[in-house]
Design an enzyme around this catalytic site. Structure first.
Site, PDB file in Angstrom:
ATOM      1  N   CYS A  34       0.115   4.019   4.416  1.00 36.70           N
ATOM      2  CA  CYS A  34       0.038   5.335   3.771  1.00 36.70           C
ATOM      3  C   CYS A  34       0.415   6.471   4.713  1.00 36.70           C
ATOM      4  CB  CYS A  34      -1.350   5.574   3.190  1.00 36.70           C
ATOM      5  SG  CYS A  34      -2.627   5.722   4.440  1.00 36.70           S
ATOM      6  N   CYS A 103      -9.019   5.783   2.782  1.00 32.59           N
ATOM      7  CA  CYS A 103      -9.184   6.974   3.620  1.00 32.59           C
ATOM      8  C   CYS A 103     -10.588   7.028   4.220  1.00 32.59           C
ATOM      9  CB  CYS A 103      -8.932   8.242   2.805  1.00 32.59           C
ATOM     10  SG  CYS A 103      -7.224   8.386   2.215  1.00 32.59           S
TER      11      CYS A 103
END
Length: 126
Positions: A34, A103
């Site tokens: 990502c 995340c």
């Protein structure tokens, strides 16, 4: 709505942004898939995290996760910080979309990496 108010707040007004020049522990992790990169700086005195700062290159969820994670460990003991999980970060943010859970995992890993660095520098604590 995709993101909670807490996620938006920590993204728009992140806490503890920056770096600590004489940090006792620095951790950096990244997710190549990502493109998010997190760097956490810790100041530790008598096994208490007296200051924590972060620099995150990434999406809103990565910034919000970094901000919330630093808030959750500031003023806490090293052991409490080691016990922080990505689930706790996600819950504190009132949830993250499934495809953004990584995340919060990065935030957990960055803190653990900074604590690992601290223990390498100060094997007997500080």
């Amino acid at each position: 709505m995709l993101y909670s108010e807490k996620v938006m707040d920590h993204f728009m007004n992140p806490r503890n942004v920056g770096e600590i020049e004489d940090a006792d522990g620095i951790g950096e992790v990244g997710n190549a898939k990502c493109g998010d990169i997190m760097k956490i700086y810790l100041k530790i005195d008598q096994n208490i995290i007296t200051d924590v700062k972060f620099k995150t290159f990434g999406c809103g969820s990565a910034i919000a996760s970094s901000s919330m994670a630093t808030e959750l460990i500031k003023g806490k003991s090293v052991d409490e910080a080691l016990a922080l999980t990505n689930k706790a970060v996600t819950e504190a943010l009132d949830g993250l979309p499934t495809h953004k859970i990584h995340c919060s995992v990065l935030a957990e890993e960055a803190i653990k990496s900074a604590l690992d660095d601290f223990y390498q520098r100060y094997p007997d604590g500080k």
